[in-house]
Design a protein around this motif. Structure first.
Motif, PDB file in Angstrom:
ATOM      1  N   MET A   1       0.833  -1.190   0.000  1.00  0.00           N
ATOM      2  CA  MET A   1       0.000   0.000   0.000  1.00  0.00           C
ATOM      3  C   MET A   1       0.871   1.245   0.000  1.00  0.00           C
ATOM      4  O   MET A   1       1.875   1.319   0.724  1.00  0.00           O
ATOM      5  N   THR A   2       0.510   2.221  -0.802  1.00  0.00           N
ATOM      6  CA  THR A   2       1.244   3.484  -0.824  1.00  0.00           C
ATOM      7  C   THR A   2       1.043   4.203   0.494  1.00  0.00           C
ATOM      8  O   THR A   2      -0.093   4.422   0.920  1.00  0.00           O
ATOM      9  N   PRO A   3       2.120   4.574   1.187  1.00  0.00           N
ATOM     10  CA  PRO A   3       1.979   5.230   2.500  1.00  0.00           C
ATOM     11  C   PRO A   3       1.258   6.574   2.370  1.00  0.00           C
ATOM     12  O   PRO A   3       1.388   7.281   1.373  1.00  0.00           O
ATOM     13  N   PHE A   4       0.497   6.906   3.397  1.00  0.00           N
ATOM     14  CA  PHE A   4      -0.143   8.212   3.479  1.00  0.00           C
ATOM     15  C   PHE A   4       0.808   9.202   4.146  1.00  0.00           C
ATOM     16  O   PHE A   4       1.751   8.796   4.842  1.00  0.00           O
ATOM     17  N   ASP A   5       0.532  10.467   3.953  1.00  0.00           N
ATOM     18  CA  ASP A   5       1.249  11.506   4.687  1.00  0.00           C
ATOM     19  C   ASP A   5       0.612  11.589   6.067  1.00  0.00           C
ATOM     20  O   ASP A   5      -0.376  12.315   6.275  1.00  0.00           O
ATOM     21  N   THR A   6       1.136  10.814   7.005  1.00  0.00           N
ATOM     22  CA  THR A   6       0.479  10.708   8.306  1.00  0.00           C
ATOM     23  C   THR A   6       0.517  12.019   9.082  1.00  0.00           C
ATOM     24  O   THR A   6      -0.386  12.288   9.880  1.00  0.00           O
ATOM     25  N   ASP A   7       1.537  12.844   8.863  1.00  0.00           N
ATOM     26  CA  ASP A   7       1.571  14.133   9.565  1.00  0.00           C
ATOM     27  C   ASP A   7       0.376  14.991   9.160  1.00  0.00           C
ATOM     28  O   ASP A   7      -0.289  15.597  10.012  1.00  0.00           O
ATOM     29  N   ALA A   8       0.100  15.044   7.869  1.00  0.00           N
ATOM     30  CA  ALA A   8      -1.032  15.842   7.392  1.00  0.00           C
ATOM     31  C   ALA A   8      -2.354  15.248   7.864  1.00  0.00           C
ATOM     32  O   ALA A   8      -3.259  15.978   8.284  1.00  0.00           O
ATOM     33  N   ILE A   9      -2.461  13.923   7.813  1.00  0.00           N
ATOM     34  CA  ILE A   9      -3.708  13.282   8.225  1.00  0.00           C
ATOM     35  C   ILE A   9      -3.926  13.431   9.730  1.00  0.00           C
ATOM     36  O   ILE A   9      -5.036  13.720  10.190  1.00  0.00           O
ATOM     37  N   ASP A  10      -2.862  13.264  10.502  1.00  0.00           N
ATOM     38  CA  ASP A  10      -2.987  13.424  11.949  1.00  0.00           C
ATOM     39  C   ASP A  10      -3.393  14.853  12.296  1.00  0.00           C
ATOM     40  O   ASP A  10      -4.187  15.085  13.223  1.00  0.00           O
ATOM     41  N   ARG A  11      -2.859  15.813  11.575  1.00  0.00           N
ATOM     42  CA  ARG A  11      -3.230  17.219  11.806  1.00  0.00           C
ATOM     43  C   ARG A  11      -4.707  17.436  11.500  1.00  0.00           C
ATOM     44  O   ARG A  11      -5.424  18.093  12.269  1.00  0.00           O
ATOM     45  N   LEU A  12      -5.193  16.869  10.404  1.00  0.00           N
ATOM     46  CA  LEU A  12      -6.601  17.004  10.059  1.00  0.00           C
ATOM     47  C   LEU A  12      -7.484  16.366  11.131  1.00  0.00           C
ATOM     48  O   LEU A  12      -8.477  16.956  11.588  1.00  0.00           O
ATOM     49  N   LEU A  13      -7.140  15.140  11.558  1.00  0.00           N
ATOM     50  CA  LEU A  13      -7.956  14.416  12.521  1.00  0.00           C
ATOM     51  C   LEU A  13      -7.971  15.094  13.889  1.00  0.00           C
ATOM     52  O   LEU A  13      -8.981  15.065  14.595  1.00  0.00           O
ATOM     53  N   SER A  14      -6.852  15.690  14.268  1.00  0.00           N
ATOM     54  CA  SER A  14      -6.758  16.274  15.612  1.00  0.00           C
ATOM     55  C   SER A  14      -7.253  17.715  15.676  1.00  0.00           C
ATOM     56  O   SER A  14      -7.418  18.256  16.772  1.00  0.00           O
ATOM     57  N   THR A  15      -7.510  18.337  14.528  1.00  0.00           N
ATOM     58  CA  THR A  15      -7.940  19.744  14.547  1.00  0.00           C
ATOM     59  C   THR A  15      -9.335  19.950  13.952  1.00  0.00           C
ATOM     60  O   THR A  15      -9.810  21.086  13.883  1.00  0.00           O
ATOM     61  N   THR A  16      -9.992  18.885  13.517  1.00  0.00           N
ATOM     62  CA  THR A  16     -11.378  19.015  13.077  1.00  0.00           C
ATOM     63  C   THR A  16     -12.240  18.973  14.333  1.00  0.00           C
ATOM     64  O   THR A  16     -12.399  17.926  14.957  1.00  0.00           O
ATOM     65  N   ARG A  17     -12.780  20.107  14.693  1.00  0.00           N
ATOM     66  CA  ARG A  17     -13.483  20.235  15.963  1.00  0.00           C
ATOM     67  C   ARG A  17     -14.691  21.145  15.807  1.00  0.00           C
ATOM     68  O   ARG A  17     -14.879  21.774  14.773  1.00  0.00           O
ATOM     69  N   SER A  18     -15.522  21.202  16.833  1.00  0.00           N
ATOM     70  CA  SER A  18     -16.712  22.045  16.786  1.00  0.00           C
ATOM     71  C   SER A  18     -16.314  23.513  16.755  1.00  0.00           C
ATOM     72  O   SER A  18     -15.542  23.967  17.601  1.00  0.00           O
ATOM     73  N   VAL A  19     -16.842  24.227  15.773  1.00  0.00           N
ATOM     74  CA  VAL A  19     -16.540  25.650  15.629  1.00  0.00           C
ATOM     75  C   VAL A  19     -17.848  26.431  15.713  1.00  0.00           C
ATOM     76  O   VAL A  19     -18.795  26.144  14.971  1.00  0.00           O
ATOM     77  N   ARG A  20     -17.898  27.397  16.596  1.00  0.00           N
ATOM     78  CA  ARG A  20     -19.092  28.219  16.756  1.00  0.00           C
ATOM     79  C   ARG A  20     -18.777  29.707  16.623  1.00  0.00           C
ATOM     80  O   ARG A  20     -19.417  30.416  15.867  1.00  0.00           O
ATOM     81  N   ARG A  21     -17.779  30.166  17.360  1.00  0.00           N
ATOM     82  CA  ARG A  21     -17.469  31.601  17.361  1.00  0.00           C
ATOM     83  C   ARG A  21     -16.691  32.052  16.125  1.00  0.00           C
ATOM     84  O   ARG A  21     -16.677  33.238  15.815  1.00  0.00           O
ATOM     85  N   ARG A  22     -16.054  31.129  15.438  1.00  0.00           N
ATOM     86  CA  ARG A  22     -15.173  31.521  14.337  1.00  0.00           C
ATOM     87  C   ARG A  22     -15.746  31.183  12.961  1.00  0.00           C
ATOM     88  O   ARG A  22     -15.009  31.098  11.997  1.00  0.00           O
ATOM     89  N   LEU A  23     -17.044  31.025  12.890  1.00  0.00           N
ATOM     90  CA  LEU A  23     -17.683  30.848  11.591  1.00  0.00           C
ATOM     91  C   LEU A  23     -17.777  32.195  10.886  1.00  0.00           C
ATOM     92  O   LEU A  23     -18.131  33.205  11.491  1.00  0.00           O
ATOM     93  N   ASP A  24     -17.475  32.206   9.604  1.00  0.00           N
ATOM     94  CA  ASP A  24     -17.546  33.430   8.818  1.00  0.00           C
ATOM     95  C   ASP A  24     -18.961  33.544   8.236  1.00  0.00           C
ATOM     96  O   ASP A  24     -19.295  32.887   7.259  1.00  0.00           O
ATOM     97  N   PHE A  25     -19.782  34.392   8.845  1.00  0.00           N
ATOM     98  CA  PHE A  25     -21.163  34.535   8.424  1.00  0.00           C
ATOM     99  C   PHE A  25     -21.313  35.358   7.143  1.00  0.00           C
ATOM    100  O   PHE A  25     -22.389  35.367   6.545  1.00  0.00           O
ATOM    101  N   ASP A  26     -20.270  36.039   6.750  1.00  0.00           N
ATOM    102  CA  ASP A  26     -20.372  36.978   5.625  1.00  0.00           C
ATOM    103  C   ASP A  26     -19.905  36.394   4.298  1.00  0.00           C
ATOM    104  O   ASP A  26     -20.081  37.027   3.262  1.00  0.00           O
ATOM    105  N   ARG A  27     -19.321  35.220   4.314  1.00  0.00           N
ATOM    106  CA  ARG A  27     -18.759  34.645   3.088  1.00  0.00           C
ATOM    107  C   ARG A  27     -19.592  33.454   2.642  1.00  0.00           C
ATOM    108  O   ARG A  27     -19.760  32.486   3.390  1.00  0.00           O
ATOM    109  N   ALA A  28     -20.128  33.530   1.443  1.00  0.00           N
ATOM    110  CA  ALA A  28     -20.936  32.428   0.922  1.00  0.00           C
ATOM    111  C   ALA A  28     -20.077  31.189   0.707  1.00  0.00           C
ATOM    112  O   ALA A  28     -18.877  31.291   0.403  1.00  0.00           O
ATOM    113  N   VAL A  29     -20.683  30.026   0.865  1.00  0.00           N
ATOM    114  CA  VAL A  29     -19.985  28.769   0.655  1.00  0.00           C
ATOM    115  C   VAL A  29     -20.289  28.280  -0.764  1.00  0.00           C
ATOM    116  O   VAL A  29     -21.448  28.200  -1.170  1.00  0.00           O
ATOM    117  N   ASP A  30     -19.246  27.955  -1.502  1.00  0.00           N
ATOM    118  CA  ASP A  30     -19.386  27.483  -2.875  1.00  0.00           C
ATOM    119  C   ASP A  30     -20.153  26.155  -2.885  1.00  0.00           C
ATOM    120  O   ASP A  30     -19.713  25.182  -2.260  1.00  0.00           O
TER     121      ASP A  30
END
Length: 214
Positions: A1-30
């Protein structure tokens, strides 16, 4: 199996969290980004690979405002009570959490996109736990895939359920058929500011039991 970039994946997994105060209400989502994230969500495992899900994405202001009213009715009164208790108990982390929840509730109608993942099926108190676990197990992994995909693209989200206290009202508002179950409500917006940091978590040795509970 081709190895994954575990540093990038670990960063994604450990920093995907509930966000409430830092949502950008003024920018439309594509919409194309939301579609891409649903595509990735759909790779999640689900019972019998039935893929009995439907992703309802609400971006029009009028239904967003109506959903926000339902959400506020469900979350604001009990959260104010919890906030008072947390203040009385001297719980600063709990106070911050309650204040963030109330902040989002107040501005819920401003969130650019509200996503309601639904799955075909209904809860029945006479069904055993295995059936209920199978039902939710066939959609919640996809929800987490969706949130990971959002974060990897600079968007933020949080898993909410308060609207389910009036699920029938929301179903009528959005024409959700009776044979589909709403599982949660994901407010989605771009993240304001720098990337998120990993939250505090218990040491794994505190939460792992090997071979037997004790």
């Amino acid at each position: 199996m081709t190895p994954f970039d575990t540093d990038a994946i670990d960063r994604l997994l450990s920093t995907t969290r509930s966000v409430r105060r830092r949502l950008d209400f003024d920018r439309a989502v594509d919409p194309n980004i939301l579609r891409d994230c649903v595509t990735l969500a759909a790779y999640a495992p689900n019972a019998s690979n039935a893929q009995d899900w439907r992703w309802l994405i609400v971006t029009d202001p009028e239904p967003r405002a109506a959903i926000a009213e339902v959400y506020r009715a469900g979350i604001v009164p009990p959260m104010h009570e919890l906030l008072d208790r947390r203040r009385a108990d001297g719980d600063p982390a709990g106070v911050r959490h309650s204040e963030a929840v109330l902040y989002l509730a107040e501005r819920f109608h401003e969130v650019p996109a509200l996503v309601i993942p639904c799955i075909r099926g209904q809860l029945d108190p006479e069904l055993d736990l295995a059936w209920t676990a199978s039902l939710f197990g066939s959609i919640l992994p996809a929800v987490w895939n969706f949130q990971l995909a959002l974060h990897s693209r600079g968007l933020a989200s949080t898993f909410t359920t308060a609207h389910l206290l009036a699920a029938g009202e929301v179903a009528a508002l959005l024409n959700i058929p009776d044979d589909y179950l709403q599982t949660c409500l994901i407010p989605v917006a771009y993240l304001r500011g720098d990337d998120l940091k990993p939250p505090a978590r218990k040491d794994p040795d505190e939460i792992i039991a090997w071979n037997t509970w004790t």
